[in-house]
Design a protein around this motif. Structure first.
Motif, mmCIF file in Angstrom:
data_model
loop_
_atom_site.group_PDB
_atom_site.id
_atom_site.type_symbol
_atom_site.label_atom_id
_atom_site.label_comp_id
_atom_site.label_asym_id
_atom_site.label_seq_id
_atom_site.Cartn_x
_atom_site.Cartn_y
_atom_site.Cartn_z
ATOM 1 N N GLU A 14 44.155 47.948 -68.527
ATOM 2 C CA GLU A 14 45.039 48.795 -69.299
ATOM 3 C C GLU A 14 46.406 48.655 -68.944
ATOM 4 N N PRO A 15 47.373 49.344 -69.391
ATOM 5 C CA PRO A 15 48.932 48.972 -69.103
ATOM 6 C C PRO A 15 49.100 49.809 -67.636
ATOM 7 N N GLY A 16 49.891 49.224 -66.945
ATOM 8 C CA GLY A 16 50.021 49.656 -65.501
ATOM 9 C C GLY A 16 49.180 49.268 -64.242
ATOM 10 N N LEU A 17 48.137 48.814 -64.913
ATOM 11 C CA LEU A 17 47.297 48.050 -63.681
ATOM 12 C C LEU A 17 47.774 46.955 -63.096
ATOM 13 N N VAL A 18 47.590 46.963 -61.723
ATOM 14 C CA VAL A 18 48.173 45.853 -60.810
ATOM 15 C C VAL A 18 46.890 45.003 -60.558
ATOM 16 N N LEU A 19 46.857 43.703 -60.878
ATOM 17 C CA LEU A 19 45.903 42.775 -60.679
ATOM 18 C C LEU A 19 46.381 41.647 -59.989
ATOM 19 N N ASP A 20 45.889 41.394 -58.625
ATOM 20 C CA ASP A 20 46.194 40.337 -57.806
ATOM 21 C C ASP A 20 47.665 39.985 -57.758
ATOM 22 N N GLY A 21 48.505 41.055 -57.931
ATOM 23 C CA GLY A 21 49.911 41.092 -57.776
ATOM 24 C C GLY A 21 50.633 41.008 -59.057
ATOM 25 N N ILE A 59 33.944 39.273 -71.730
ATOM 26 C CA ILE A 59 32.771 39.285 -71.350
ATOM 27 C C ILE A 59 31.902 40.497 -71.353
ATOM 28 N N LYS A 60 30.978 40.727 -72.454
ATOM 29 C CA LYS A 60 30.395 41.948 -72.415
ATOM 30 C C LYS A 60 28.857 41.993 -72.573
ATOM 31 N N GLY A 61 28.347 40.534 -72.746
ATOM 32 C CA GLY A 61 26.979 40.223 -72.660
ATOM 33 C C GLY A 61 26.658 39.781 -73.984
ATOM 34 N N GLY A 62 26.091 38.610 -74.102
ATOM 35 C CA GLY A 62 25.258 38.056 -75.286
ATOM 36 C C GLY A 62 26.335 37.058 -76.051
ATOM 37 N N ARG A 97 35.176 38.143 -59.075
ATOM 38 C CA ARG A 97 35.620 39.501 -59.238
ATOM 39 C C ARG A 97 36.427 39.609 -60.544
ATOM 40 N N GLN A 98 37.400 38.851 -61.092
ATOM 41 C CA GLN A 98 38.095 38.976 -62.317
ATOM 42 C C GLN A 98 38.678 37.628 -62.861
ATOM 43 N N ALA A 99 37.950 36.886 -63.758
ATOM 44 C CA ALA A 99 38.540 35.771 -64.148
ATOM 45 C C ALA A 99 39.644 35.924 -65.107
ATOM 46 N N TYR A 100 40.846 35.105 -64.906
ATOM 47 C CA TYR A 100 42.106 35.297 -65.734
ATOM 48 C C TYR A 100 42.876 33.954 -65.689
#
Length: 482
Positions: A14-21, A59-62, A97-100
């Motif tokens: 969500e907006p504001g989240l910091v992910l790996d810098g 990635i939600k499954g299926g 952890r989190q692909a991006y």
């Protein structure tokens, strides 16, 4: 316990989240396969003066497993890409952890909205074709075939420069092909897939030229050449069904444009343009396009011919294809710069023999024969000779006469030999500009004997050698030749 397993879980994006810098600013797009976020680096790096975007797989499954593998392919391939025709790669996240993927955000729009406005003016279609072909040539030189060329995967920078995006289906000669290893279904977007992709071949750069041909057809006519198939059976129809000729849909299209488009859409890759640079050359120099029966077509093939093609397509196996790198290297544009007005017969003969030998060693080479018609920088030019004949046409005829023995010896057919008379006050600049604009790989030209004036001013060949970006071979007249 591994270090990765001790990391805290990633909360919902969500907006504001910091992910790996990287701080998420806003979601730009929510697609079926991935979300796109605008992001900024929390601690900016020097020199990173461009906007950033983060691509995150959904990635939600299926999901289709190919979607996940495709994202892995893009993560693996993007760091290897360079140049102005691809987004700049910044970072990637681990799947544990989190692909991006963080990359440059292209601030322009894609070509997708232009499809809704088709048919477009021919000048715009040609401009798009040239830009995309040049981008593809740059990509293919980096050992990559895209395999999903379509308007939504072609971005335009604010100044109009083409950028190719979405490399999830791409293949790199020097990296593992995860999609080929794990799946045995045709991969691509139905309307744009080449016949060889339908037959599970993923390493031919001429597949991208087929897709570009589909795009040019659609932009120029407003219709798709092969419809919008959604089954393998529907896709296989392009192995034996001809598209309706573009001029049958839009009669005001010139024959040369139909020749170019249908040349791209040939079923066999060997019958298409052999490189994106060769296609760009024809789009930019339509006067040099050799017209064949393709340009004359106004109907699809007869039922009997279609049935015959269908029969042979039933058990057809794709030919063994060279790698992207090999295909590009063996399909150069050789530019012969010929001074038919001033060179001696001996030098012209020697130049012809050198050109013949060079082209003979390159089975897929395109030979562009070029001469320069000198014009005045200021004032009116004499466009006819003393007999009232066009100087331009006279020079073109002389150029064709010079090349005739080469064409006969090497059987240069299907547009592999073209002729161009440039009108310019400066011969060297004209040759250098033509070579750069049309992606020439090798210039071959003659150099006449020395003179005091030439030593003082500098020869045309010397300027071409020092200023051209490609290889240059200068042929000198043999000692003692008349």
């Amino acid at each position: 316990m591994s270090a990765d397993s001790q990391l805290p879980p990633i909360p919902a994006l969500e907006p504001g989240l910091v992910l790996d810098g990287f701080r998420l600013i806003e979601r730009l797009h929510q697609g079926g396969m991935a979300n796109l976020w605008s992001v900024v680096r929390v601690e900016p790096l020097a020199g990173e003066d461009f906007p950033l975007m983060m691509k995150v797989p959904r990635i939600k499954g299926g999901e289709d497993p190919a979607t996940i593998v495709g994202f892995e392919v893009e993560q693996m391939l993007m760091p290897a890409l360079k140049g102005r025709h691809v987004p700049r790669f910044v970072a990637r996240g681990d799947w544990t952890r989190q692909a991006y993927i963080v990359m440059e955000r292209i601030e322009g729009e894609s070509l997708r909205p232009r499809l809704d406005e088709a048919p477009l003016p021919l000048d715009e279609v040609i401009q798009i074709g040239v830009q995309v072909a040049n981008a593809l040539q740059d990509l293919h030189r980096q050992h990559v075939v895209h395999l999903d060329i379509k308007p939504s995967n072609i971005m335009l920078r604010p100044k109009g420069e083409v950028v190719l995006v979405d490399f999830g289906l791409s293949r790199h000669d020097h990296l593992p092909d995860l999609l080929e290893e794990e799946f045995s279904l045709p991969m691509g977007t139905g309307p744009y897939m080449s016949p060889e992709q339908v037959q599970f071949v993923r390493k031919d750069p001429r597949s991208d030229l087929f897709a570009l041909g589909v795009m040019l057809y659609h932009l120029a006519t407003g219709e798709r050449p092969f419809g919008q198939p959604n089954s393998v059976r529907g896709l296989r129809r392009r192995l034996y069904i001809d598209p309706v000729p573009p001029r049958a849909i839009k009669p005001d299209l010139p024959p040369w444009f139909q020749e170019v488009v249908l040349h791209c859409l040939e079923v066999s890759p060997e019958r298409r343009y052999q490189s994106a640079a060769q296609l760009a050359l024809d789009l930019q120099q339509p006067e040099g396009v050799v017209l064949t029966k393709r340009a004359e077509r106004m109907h699809t093939s007869s039922s009997m011919k279609t049935l015959k093609r269908w029969f042979f397509a039933l058990g057809a196996e794709p030919s063994i294809q060279a790698s992207t790198t090999v295909q590009v290297e063996r399909s150069p544009i050789i530019m012969a710069a010929v001074d038919t007005e001033n060179a001696t017969p001996a030098l012209l003969e020697q130049l012809r023999e050198v050109v013949r030998r060079i082209v003979q060693t390159e089975p897929g080479a395109r030979l562009a024969c070029v001469s320069v018609m000198k014009t005045a920088r200021i004032g009116m030019d004499e466009l006819t000779d003393k007999e009232g004949k066009s100087v331009h046409v006279k020079q073109l005829i002389a150029l064709k006469h010079w090349a005739r023995p080469i064409s006969k010896a090497l059987n240069l057919e299907d547009g592999r030999l073209t002729f161009h008379v440039l009108e310019a006050p400066d011969a060297a600049s004209a040759l250098i500009d033509f070579a750069a604009k049309n992606g020439a790989d090798h210039i071959v030209m003659g150099a006449r004997g020395a003179s005091a004036l030439r030593r003082y001013l500098g020869s045309v060949s010397a300027q071409v050698v020092t200023q051209s970006e490609c290889s240059v071979t200068v042929v000198r007249e043999s000692a003692g030749a008349s």
